[in-house]
Design a protein around this motif. Structure first.
Motif, short mmCIF file in Angstrom:
data_model
loop_
_atom_site.label_atom_id
_atom_site.label_comp_id
_atom_site.label_asym_id
_atom_site.label_seq_id
_atom_site.Cartn_x
_atom_site.Cartn_y
_atom_site.Cartn_z
N ALA A 22 4.61 -9.06 36.97
CA ALA A 22 5.06 -7.69 37.19
C ALA A 22 3.87 -6.81 37.56
O ALA A 22 2.79 -6.93 36.98
N LEU A 23 4.07 -5.94 38.51
CA LEU A 23 3.06 -4.97 38.90
C LEU A 23 3.14 -3.77 37.95
O LEU A 23 4.17 -3.57 37.29
N PRO A 24 2.10 -2.95 37.88
CA PRO A 24 2.16 -1.75 37.03
C PRO A 24 3.35 -0.85 37.34
O PRO A 24 3.88 -0.19 36.45
N SER A 25 3.82 -0.89 38.57
CA SER A 25 4.97 -0.07 38.97
C SER A 25 6.29 -0.62 38.42
O SER A 25 7.32 0.04 38.51
N GLY A 26 6.26 -1.86 37.91
CA GLY A 26 7.48 -2.49 37.43
C GLY A 26 8.07 -3.47 38.43
O GLY A 26 8.90 -4.29 38.08
N ALA A 27 7.65 -3.38 39.68
CA ALA A 27 8.12 -4.33 40.70
C ALA A 27 7.52 -5.71 40.43
O ALA A 27 6.48 -5.82 39.78
N SER A 28 8.18 -6.76 40.90
CA SER A 28 7.64 -8.10 40.71
C SER A 28 7.03 -8.63 41.99
O SER A 28 7.41 -8.25 43.09
N VAL A 29 6.04 -9.51 41.78
CA VAL A 29 5.39 -10.18 42.90
C VAL A 29 5.21 -11.64 42.53
O VAL A 29 4.88 -11.97 41.39
N CYS A 30 5.47 -12.51 43.49
CA CYS A 30 5.32 -13.94 43.29
C CYS A 30 4.20 -14.42 44.22
O CYS A 30 4.23 -14.17 45.42
N HIS A 31 3.22 -15.09 43.63
CA HIS A 31 2.12 -15.65 44.41
C HIS A 31 2.34 -17.14 44.59
O HIS A 31 2.67 -17.85 43.64
#
Length: 132
Positions: A22-31
């Protein structure tokens, strides 16, 4: 008027399990890290394969789907764009990298399937591959 195109299309295999956070903004990111081979002829005329490795990021529900269904060895088709970034390391050296930001990811293996079975045979490809 000047035009530019920033588009990447790859068919590759995941080199490790995708990592969702999760990013600080609450959005998710997958690497993801993917590999695809390129071929060329050497000085003797023999065909040589060389792997190319790329870092890929998928955001939001796209990244969540990748993390849920894909594993190391899974085949994917990625449509996205290149993103260049620059930062300073802990040793105060300037670093830079180019990675891929996925706009869409097509799953070429059945959900949960690994890229190859224990005998090394290719996993069956679904005709109705999932697209997110």
């Amino acid at each position: 008027m000047s035009y530019s195109i920033n588009r990447v299309v790859l068919v590759a295999r995941l080199t490790r399990d995708p990592e969702l956070r999760a990013l600080p903004s609450g959005a998710s990111v997958c690497h993801m890290r993917v590999a695809c081979n390129s071929r060329h002829r050497d000085s003797d005329g023999d065909l040589q394969e060389r792997p190319n490795y790329f870092d890929v990021s998928a955001f939001g529900s796209l990244g969540e789907s990748v993390a849920q269904y894909m594993r190391k060895g899974s085949r994917v088709a990625i449509d996205g764009r290149l993103e260049w970034r620059e930062w300073e390391s802990a040793e105060e050296k300037r670093r830079q990298a180019v990675s891929i930001v996925a706009d869409s990811v097509q799953f070429l293996d059945s959900p949960g399937a690994r890229g190859a079975d224990e005998d090394g045979a290719e996993a069956e490809t679904r005709e109705d591959a999932l697209v997110f």
